[in-house]
Design a protein around this motif. Structure first.
Motif, PDB file in Angstrom:
ATOM      1  N   LEU A  34       0.863  -1.178   0.000  1.00 62.12           N
ATOM      2  CA  LEU A  34       0.000   0.000   0.000  1.00 62.12           C
ATOM      3  C   LEU A  34       0.895   1.221   0.000  1.00 62.12           C
ATOM      4  CD1 LEU A  34      -2.505  -1.143   2.774  1.00 62.12           C
ATOM      5  CD2 LEU A  34      -2.962  -1.085   0.319  1.00 62.12           C
ATOM      6  N   CYS A  35       0.477   2.233  -0.696  1.00 61.52           N
ATOM      7  CA  CYS A  35       1.301   3.433  -0.817  1.00 61.52           C
ATOM      8  C   CYS A  35       0.410   4.646  -0.566  1.00 61.52           C
ATOM      9  CB  CYS A  35       1.915   3.498  -2.210  1.00 61.52           C
ATOM     10  SG  CYS A  35       3.244   4.706  -2.356  1.00 61.52           S
ATOM     11  N   ALA A  36       0.800   5.510   0.365  1.00 63.02           N
ATOM     12  CA  ALA A  36      -0.039   6.653   0.725  1.00 63.02           C
ATOM     13  C   ALA A  36       0.803   7.905   0.872  1.00 63.02           C
ATOM     14  CB  ALA A  36      -0.793   6.371   2.019  1.00 63.02           C
ATOM     15  N   TYR A  37       0.212   9.028   0.499  1.00 62.85           N
ATOM     16  CA  TYR A  37       0.925  10.302   0.570  1.00 62.85           C
ATOM     17  C   TYR A  37       0.887  10.886   1.980  1.00 62.85           C
ATOM     18  CZ  TYR A  37       2.352  15.066  -0.546  1.00 62.85           C
ATOM     19  OH  TYR A  37       3.015  16.265  -0.581  1.00 62.85           O
ATOM     20  N   THR A  44      -2.052   4.587  10.817  1.00 61.79           N
ATOM     21  CA  THR A  44      -2.827   3.821  11.799  1.00 61.79           C
ATOM     22  C   THR A  44      -3.727   2.802  11.110  1.00 61.79           C
ATOM     23  OG1 THR A  44      -2.809   5.658  13.375  1.00 61.79           O
ATOM     24  CG2 THR A  44      -4.511   3.981  13.667  1.00 61.79           C
ATOM     25  N   LEU A  45      -4.409   3.225  10.044  1.00 62.29           N
ATOM     26  CA  LEU A  45      -5.282   2.310   9.310  1.00 62.29           C
ATOM     27  C   LEU A  45      -4.492   1.153   8.718  1.00 62.29           C
ATOM     28  CD1 LEU A  45      -7.935   1.479   7.926  1.00 62.29           C
ATOM     29  CD2 LEU A  45      -7.353   3.062   6.071  1.00 62.29           C
ATOM     30  N   HIS A  46      -3.370   1.460   8.089  1.00 63.65           N
ATOM     31  CA  HIS A  46      -2.601   0.407   7.436  1.00 63.65           C
ATOM     32  C   HIS A  46      -1.953  -0.538   8.447  1.00 63.65           C
ATOM     33  CE1 HIS A  46      -2.265   3.045   3.579  1.00 63.65           C
ATOM     34  NE2 HIS A  46      -3.440   2.460   3.712  1.00 63.65           N
ATOM     35  N   PRO A  52       2.674  -2.701   7.996  1.00 60.81           N
ATOM     36  CA  PRO A  52       3.517  -1.663   8.589  1.00 60.81           C
ATOM     37  C   PRO A  52       4.288  -0.899   7.519  1.00 60.81           C
ATOM     38  CG  PRO A  52       4.527  -3.811   8.849  1.00 60.81           C
ATOM     39  CD  PRO A  52       3.159  -4.060   8.285  1.00 60.81           C
ATOM     40  N   ALA A  53       4.700   0.312   7.872  1.00 58.26           N
ATOM     41  CA  ALA A  53       5.496   1.114   6.946  1.00 58.26           C
ATOM     42  C   ALA A  53       6.873   0.482   6.773  1.00 58.26           C
ATOM     43  CB  ALA A  53       5.628   2.535   7.477  1.00 58.26           C
ATOM     44  N   HIS A  69       2.917  -6.197   3.485  1.00 57.32           N
ATOM     45  CA  HIS A  69       2.542  -7.378   4.265  1.00 57.32           C
ATOM     46  C   HIS A  69       3.081  -8.616   3.562  1.00 57.32           C
ATOM     47  CE1 HIS A  69       0.092  -9.924   6.919  1.00 57.32           C
ATOM     48  NE2 HIS A  69      -0.115 -10.676   5.840  1.00 57.32           N
ATOM     49  N   ASP A  70       3.714  -9.498   4.336  1.00 55.55           N
ATOM     50  CA  ASP A  70       4.262 -10.750   3.808  1.00 55.55           C
ATOM     51  C   ASP A  70       3.230 -11.851   4.046  1.00 55.55           C
ATOM     52  OD1 ASP A  70       5.629 -13.006   3.094  1.00 55.55           O
ATOM     53  OD2 ASP A  70       7.394 -12.607   4.348  1.00 55.55           O
ATOM     54  N   TRP A  71       2.535 -12.255   2.966  1.00 59.54           N
ATOM     55  CA  TRP A  71       1.474 -13.251   3.094  1.00 59.54           C
ATOM     56  C   TRP A  71       2.027 -14.659   3.301  1.00 59.54           C
ATOM     57  CZ3 TRP A  71      -3.189 -11.510   4.025  1.00 59.54           C
ATOM     58  CH2 TRP A  71      -3.530 -10.218   3.598  1.00 59.54           C
ATOM     59  N   ARG A  72       3.310 -14.855   3.066  1.00 62.71           N
ATOM     60  CA  ARG A  72       3.915 -16.155   3.344  1.00 62.71           C
ATOM     61  C   ARG A  72       4.092 -16.344   4.841  1.00 62.71           C
ATOM     62  NH1 ARG A  72       9.070 -14.989  -0.257  1.00 62.71           N
ATOM     63  NH2 ARG A  72       8.818 -13.145   1.070  1.00 62.71           N
ATOM     64  N   ALA A  73       4.351 -15.231   5.551  1.00 59.08           N
ATOM     65  CA  ALA A  73       4.513 -15.311   7.005  1.00 59.08           C
ATOM     66  C   ALA A  73       3.159 -15.344   7.712  1.00 59.08           C
ATOM     67  CB  ALA A  73       5.342 -14.131   7.500  1.00 59.08           C
TER      68      ALA A  73
END
Length: 229
Positions: A34-37, A44-46, A52-53, A69-73
């Protein structure tokens, strides 16, 4: 990867929903980004979404924060079981604190009576519940004193009786404004039997309270009072 330039609105909320659906339906996804300005708003939402950033990305004249986010973990099923959806919900609406003190008519009448008795004692008048009423708030200048405003309103309401009900005006002025030490002294000054004085005082106080009550309800200048009995 999903980039957001704006804060939450109906369109972005729908896009978030579609992204969440994509995450849950993807069988072999390793990472999502996810990428946000506006990092202060979106972090907080992410983080609630377990993204996490992880860094920043330069774009044009600004920098976007990258979340991952690492979906393998943490695979989708585990992620779905552990995510705090309540943290994503908007805070429940709370009732707005009333701007003015709301008094019943009985409470208002009692407060007017006590305020008249305390008219020459601003320190005592400072505890009056009438200070929080609409009539006082609307009549008080920005840098003014609510106590002084209340004293003025009481005096105006008494003065309104001067023409229509002079006997009631006199009894209030003698009792509360002109320094009579006791009610007996006020009755003697007015040359009235004490029983008559007490009857006039009760009626006069009722008229003042009625005047101010109309002002409190209507939010405008108090009207004149009738002659009474």
């Amino acid at each position: 990867m999903y980039a957001s330039d704006h804060r939450t609105n109906p369109a972005s909320a729908l896009l978030h929903q579609r992204v969440l659906t994509l995450w849950l339906r993807s069988e072999r996804m390793a990472w999502s980004f996810l990428c946000a300005y506006d990092a202060a708003y979106w972090t907080t939402l992410h983080e609630c979404l377990q993204h996490p950033a992880v860094g920043q990305v330069a774009a044009g004249t600004g920098h976007y924060t990258l979340y991952a986010h690492d979906w393998r973990a943490v695979p989708p099923r585990t992620w779905l079981e552990t995510i705090d959806f309540m943290a994503l919900a908007p805070a429940p609406a709370t009732e707005e604190t009333p701007r003015f003190t709301v008094l019943s008519r009985e409470q208002f009448d009692a407060a007017v009576h006590e305020a008249l008795r305390s008219w020459r004692r601003p320190d005592v008048l400072a505890a009056s519940p009438l200070l929080g009423t609409r009539m006082v708030a609307q009549a008080t200048p920005d840098s003014g004193s609510e106590v002084n405003t209340l004293r003025d309103l009481l005096a105006e309401a008494v003065d309104d009786l001067h023409t229509a009900s002079p006997k009631f005006h006199r009894v209030l002025a003698a009792t509360y404004f002109h320094g009579a030490s006791t009610q007996e002294a006020a009755a003697e000054r007015l040359n009235l039997p004490f029983s008559t004085y007490r009857r006039h005082l009760r009626r006069a106080t009722d008229l003042v309270s009625e005047n101010l009550w109309r002002r409190e309800l209507n939010g405008s200048a108090a009207g004149g009072t009738g002659p009474g009995d």
